[in-house]
Design a protein around this motif. Structure first.
Motif, PDB file in Angstrom:
ATOM      1  N   THR A 115       0.854  -1.188   0.000  1.00 44.75           N
ATOM      2  CA  THR A 115       0.000   0.000   0.000  1.00 44.75           C
ATOM      3  C   THR A 115       0.882   1.227   0.000  1.00 44.75           C
ATOM      4  OG1 THR A 115      -1.733  -1.169   1.195  1.00 44.75           O
ATOM      5  CG2 THR A 115      -1.823   1.229   1.226  1.00 44.75           C
ATOM      6  N   ALA A 116       0.598   2.132  -0.905  1.00 42.62           N
ATOM      7  CA  ALA A 116       1.332   3.391  -0.989  1.00 42.62           C
ATOM      8  C   ALA A 116       0.378   4.534  -0.670  1.00 42.62           C
ATOM      9  CB  ALA A 116       1.912   3.573  -2.390  1.00 42.62           C
ATOM     10  N   GLN A 117       0.892   5.520   0.060  1.00 45.60           N
ATOM     11  CA  GLN A 117       0.120   6.714   0.374  1.00 45.60           C
ATOM     12  C   GLN A 117       0.610   7.817  -0.548  1.00 45.60           C
ATOM     13  OE1 GLN A 117      -2.454   7.154   2.610  1.00 45.60           O
ATOM     14  NE2 GLN A 117      -2.597   9.153   1.654  1.00 45.60           N
ATOM     15  N   VAL A 118      -0.285   8.352  -1.374  1.00 39.28           N
ATOM     16  CA  VAL A 118       0.068   9.411  -2.311  1.00 39.28           C
ATOM     17  C   VAL A 118      -0.689  10.676  -1.909  1.00 39.28           C
ATOM     18  CG1 VAL A 118       0.020  10.175  -4.713  1.00 39.28           C
ATOM     19  CG2 VAL A 118       0.483   7.771  -4.179  1.00 39.28           C
ATOM     20  N   THR A 119       0.052  11.718  -1.593  1.00 34.75           N
ATOM     21  CA  THR A 119      -0.533  13.011  -1.238  1.00 34.75           C
ATOM     22  C   THR A 119      -0.179  13.981  -2.347  1.00 34.75           C
ATOM     23  OG1 THR A 119      -0.184  12.513   1.100  1.00 34.75           O
ATOM     24  CG2 THR A 119      -0.674  14.797   0.538  1.00 34.75           C
ATOM     25  N   SER A 120      -1.189  14.601  -2.928  1.00 37.36           N
ATOM     26  CA  SER A 120      -0.966  15.542  -4.023  1.00 37.36           C
ATOM     27  C   SER A 120      -1.628  16.876  -3.708  1.00 37.36           C
ATOM     28  CB  SER A 120      -1.522  14.971  -5.339  1.00 37.36           C
ATOM     29  OG  SER A 120      -2.904  14.708  -5.205  1.00 37.36           O
ATOM     30  N   ALA A 121      -1.186  17.917  -4.408  1.00 36.39           N
ATOM     31  CA  ALA A 121      -1.734  19.255  -4.194  1.00 36.39           C
ATOM     32  C   ALA A 121      -3.158  19.355  -4.722  1.00 36.39           C
ATOM     33  CB  ALA A 121      -0.845  20.301  -4.853  1.00 36.39           C
ATOM     34  N   GLN A 122      -3.458  18.588  -5.751  1.00 38.93           N
ATOM     35  CA  GLN A 122      -4.790  18.567  -6.357  1.00 38.93           C
ATOM     36  C   GLN A 122      -5.185  17.108  -6.568  1.00 38.93           C
ATOM     37  OE1 GLN A 122      -4.574  20.695 -10.039  1.00 38.93           O
ATOM     38  NE2 GLN A 122      -3.763  22.552  -9.109  1.00 38.93           N
ATOM     39  N   PRO A 123      -6.491  16.831  -6.667  1.00 35.47           N
ATOM     40  CA  PRO A 123      -6.903  15.444  -6.945  1.00 35.47           C
ATOM     41  C   PRO A 123      -6.256  14.931  -8.236  1.00 35.47           C
ATOM     42  CG  PRO A 123      -8.802  16.800  -6.369  1.00 35.47           C
ATOM     43  CD  PRO A 123      -7.629  17.737  -6.523  1.00 35.47           C
ATOM     44  N   LEU A 124      -5.812  13.686  -8.215  1.00 40.13           N
ATOM     45  CA  LEU A 124      -5.176  13.087  -9.389  1.00 40.13           C
ATOM     46  C   LEU A 124      -6.236  12.615 -10.377  1.00 40.13           C
ATOM     47  CD1 LEU A 124      -2.433  10.902  -7.678  1.00 40.13           C
ATOM     48  CD2 LEU A 124      -2.137  13.138  -8.735  1.00 40.13           C
ATOM     49  N   SER A 125      -5.952  12.819 -11.654  1.00 39.87           N
ATOM     50  CA  SER A 125      -6.849  12.299 -12.692  1.00 39.87           C
ATOM     51  C   SER A 125      -6.643  10.789 -12.777  1.00 39.87           C
ATOM     52  CB  SER A 125      -6.531  12.950 -14.035  1.00 39.87           C
ATOM     53  OG  SER A 125      -5.261  12.502 -14.498  1.00 39.87           O
ATOM     54  N   ASP A 126      -7.529  10.121 -13.481  1.00 34.35           N
ATOM     55  CA  ASP A 126      -7.387   8.668 -13.658  1.00 34.35           C
ATOM     56  C   ASP A 126      -6.071   8.329 -14.352  1.00 34.35           C
ATOM     57  OD1 ASP A 126      -9.807   8.263 -12.410  1.00 34.35           O
ATOM     58  OD2 ASP A 126     -10.943   8.075 -14.281  1.00 34.35           O
ATOM     59  N   ALA A 127      -5.691   9.126 -15.341  1.00 33.17           N
ATOM     60  CA  ALA A 127      -4.446   8.883 -16.073  1.00 33.17           C
ATOM     61  C   ALA A 127      -3.232   9.076 -15.158  1.00 33.17           C
ATOM     62  CB  ALA A 127      -4.348   9.819 -17.277  1.00 33.17           C
ATOM     63  N   GLN A 128      -3.269  10.111 -14.325  1.00 33.40           N
ATOM     64  CA  GLN A 128      -2.155  10.342 -13.404  1.00 33.40           C
ATOM     65  C   GLN A 128      -2.053   9.221 -12.379  1.00 33.40           C
ATOM     66  OE1 GLN A 128      -3.584  14.211 -12.183  1.00 33.40           O
ATOM     67  NE2 GLN A 128      -1.855  15.249 -13.187  1.00 33.40           N
ATOM     68  N   LEU A 129      -3.198   8.797 -11.868  1.00 33.43           N
ATOM     69  CA  LEU A 129      -3.221   7.714 -10.893  1.00 33.43           C
ATOM     70  C   LEU A 129      -2.679   6.425 -11.508  1.00 33.43           C
ATOM     71  CD1 LEU A 129      -3.979   7.087  -7.985  1.00 33.43           C
ATOM     72  CD2 LEU A 129      -6.274   6.547  -8.765  1.00 33.43           C
ATOM     73  N   ALA A 130      -3.063   6.147 -12.752  1.00 36.51           N
ATOM     74  CA  ALA A 130      -2.561   4.956 -13.448  1.00 36.51           C
ATOM     75  C   ALA A 130      -1.050   5.051 -13.649  1.00 36.51           C
ATOM     76  CB  ALA A 130      -3.271   4.794 -14.792  1.00 36.51           C
ATOM     77  N   ALA A 131      -0.545   6.233 -13.980  1.00 39.57           N
ATOM     78  CA  ALA A 131       0.891   6.414 -14.189  1.00 39.57           C
ATOM     79  C   ALA A 131       1.664   6.191 -12.880  1.00 39.57           C
ATOM     80  CB  ALA A 131       1.177   7.802 -14.739  1.00 39.57           C
ATOM     81  N   VAL A 132       1.143   6.719 -11.781  1.00 40.26           N
ATOM     82  CA  VAL A 132       1.789   6.524 -10.477  1.00 40.26           C
ATOM     83  C   VAL A 132       1.762   5.045 -10.102  1.00 40.26           C
ATOM     84  CG1 VAL A 132       1.596   7.003  -8.002  1.00 40.26           C
ATOM     85  CG2 VAL A 132       1.338   8.863  -9.647  1.00 40.26           C
ATOM     86  N   THR A 133       0.620   4.391 -10.309  1.00 43.48           N
ATOM     87  CA  THR A 133       0.486   2.968  -9.996  1.00 43.48           C
ATOM     88  C   THR A 133       1.473   2.140 -10.814  1.00 43.48           C
ATOM     89  OG1 THR A 133      -1.861   3.270  -9.482  1.00 43.48           O
ATOM     90  CG2 THR A 133      -1.121   1.032  -9.899  1.00 43.48           C
ATOM     91  N   ASP A 134       1.568   2.417 -12.116  1.00 45.03           N
ATOM     92  CA  ASP A 134       2.499   1.680 -12.979  1.00 45.03           C
ATOM     93  C   ASP A 134       3.948   1.897 -12.552  1.00 45.03           C
ATOM     94  OD1 ASP A 134       0.344   0.721 -14.404  1.00 45.03           O
ATOM     95  OD2 ASP A 134       0.560   2.164 -16.059  1.00 45.03           O
ATOM     96  N   ALA A 135       4.298   3.138 -12.227  1.00 45.38           N
ATOM     97  CA  ALA A 135       5.671   3.439 -11.802  1.00 45.38           C
ATOM     98  C   ALA A 135       6.008   2.706 -10.504  1.00 45.38           C
ATOM     99  CB  ALA A 135       5.847   4.941 -11.631  1.00 45.38           C
ATOM    100  N   LEU A 136       5.065   2.671  -9.570  1.00 47.14           N
ATOM    101  CA  LEU A 136       5.307   1.972  -8.312  1.00 47.14           C
ATOM    102  C   LEU A 136       5.401   0.463  -8.520  1.00 47.14           C
ATOM    103  CD1 LEU A 136       3.076   4.014  -5.853  1.00 47.14           C
ATOM    104  CD2 LEU A 136       5.563   3.850  -5.842  1.00 47.14           C
ATOM    105  N   LYS A 137       4.535  -0.095  -9.387  1.00 45.81           N
ATOM    106  CA  LYS A 137       4.609  -1.531  -9.679  1.00 45.81           C
ATOM    107  C   LYS A 137       5.973  -1.888 -10.243  1.00 45.81           C
ATOM    108  CE  LYS A 137      -0.211  -2.683 -10.586  1.00 45.81           C
ATOM    109  NZ  LYS A 137      -1.211  -2.978 -11.604  1.00 45.81           N
ATOM    110  N   ALA A 138       6.471  -1.046 -11.162  1.00 46.33           N
ATOM    111  CA  ALA A 138       7.776  -1.298 -11.775  1.00 46.33           C
ATOM    112  C   ALA A 138       8.894  -1.191 -10.732  1.00 46.33           C
ATOM    113  CB  ALA A 138       8.023  -0.310 -12.907  1.00 46.33           C
ATOM    114  N   SER A 139       8.766  -0.258  -9.815  1.00 48.72           N
ATOM    115  CA  SER A 139       9.789  -0.041  -8.800  1.00 48.72           C
ATOM    116  C   SER A 139       9.776  -1.120  -7.726  1.00 48.72           C
ATOM    117  CB  SER A 139       9.582   1.332  -8.161  1.00 48.72           C
ATOM    118  OG  SER A 139      10.435   1.510  -7.063  1.00 48.72           O
ATOM    119  N   ILE A 140       8.584  -1.471  -7.262  1.00 52.76           N
ATOM    120  CA  ILE A 140       8.447  -2.408  -6.146  1.00 52.76           C
ATOM    121  C   ILE A 140       8.444  -3.853  -6.619  1.00 52.76           C
ATOM    122  CG2 ILE A 140       6.930  -3.126  -4.255  1.00 52.76           C
ATOM    123  CD1 ILE A 140       5.922  -0.226  -4.183  1.00 52.76           C
ATOM    124  N   GLY A 141       7.814  -4.087  -7.752  1.00 50.25           N
ATOM    125  CA  GLY A 141       7.759  -5.434  -8.292  1.00 50.25           C
ATOM    126  C   GLY A 141       6.619  -6.272  -7.743  1.00 50.25           C
TER     127      GLY A 141
END
Length: 189
Positions: A115-141
């Motif tokens: 589980t990752a906690q993501v705090t942003s200045a503004q609500p994330l769009s679906d595309a941004q959320l998907a990009a963060v999720t993909d980057a974390l999956k690649a990093s964490i495995g």
């Protein structure tokens, strides 16, 4: 499930383990998780409910009735209602948020999810959320669940926390670092 600290966290851990085992026996892990996520959201949105669960002045009967009404309205499962009723009866509602977090953390651990906690200045769009999720999956495995919060004080960017790691790309932090660098070099701010 590791016990972290003492006091409220230890109490919350014991209760969350008990609920997890009960839900596992009743093959209701996902239903209870869904109920708890909904309750967590209700707690986050209602200052009155947060005061109710934390108040030592409100009687256990009144707390129990109020929580029963909230749970009925949220249409949670009978197992979750009975558990929260027991928590209210035992005057342990003050630790409810920790119990919810403990249950969800154990479920994620059992499933091999991080589980990752993501705090942003503004609500994330679906595309941004998907990009963060993909980057974390690649990093964490492994599988990644993301909890998002919004903090306008960040100005821009985001803070991502997972496990013992944190990545802070917020504009607020960059400005603070710049201010410290200017002070260190003798410049005025």
């Amino acid at each position: 499930m590791a016990i972290e600290g003492t006091g409220v966290s230890e109490l919350a851990t014991r209760y969350s383990i008990a609920l997890f085992e009960l839900a596992d026996e009743n093959k209701a892990l996902d239903q209870v998780a869904s109920d708890l996520v909904a309750l967590k959201q209700i707690l986050a949105e209602s200052a009155d409910l947060r005061r109710l669960v934390r108040s030592p002045v409100i009687s256990r009967a009144d707390q129990g009735r109020a929580m029963a009404a909230v749970l009925d309205r949220a249409e949670v499962s009978d197992l979750t209602k009975r558990f929260i009723g027991l928590v209210a009866k035992n005057r342990r509602l003050f630790a409810l948020e920790g119990m919810i977090e403990g249950y969800l953390a154990e479920l994620a651990r059992r499933r091999g999810e991080v589980t990752a906690q993501v705090t942003s200045a503004q609500p994330l769009s679906d595309a941004q959320l998907a990009a963060v999720t993909d980057a974390l999956k690649a990093s964490i495995g492994s599988k990644v669940l993301i909890n998002t919060t919004v903090d306008p004080a960040l100005i821009g960017g985001m803070i991502v926390k997972f496990g013992s790691r944190m990545v802070d790309t917020s504009v607020r932090t960059k400005l603070n670092k710049l201010q410290l660098a200017m002070k260190a070099s003798g410049g005025s701010v």
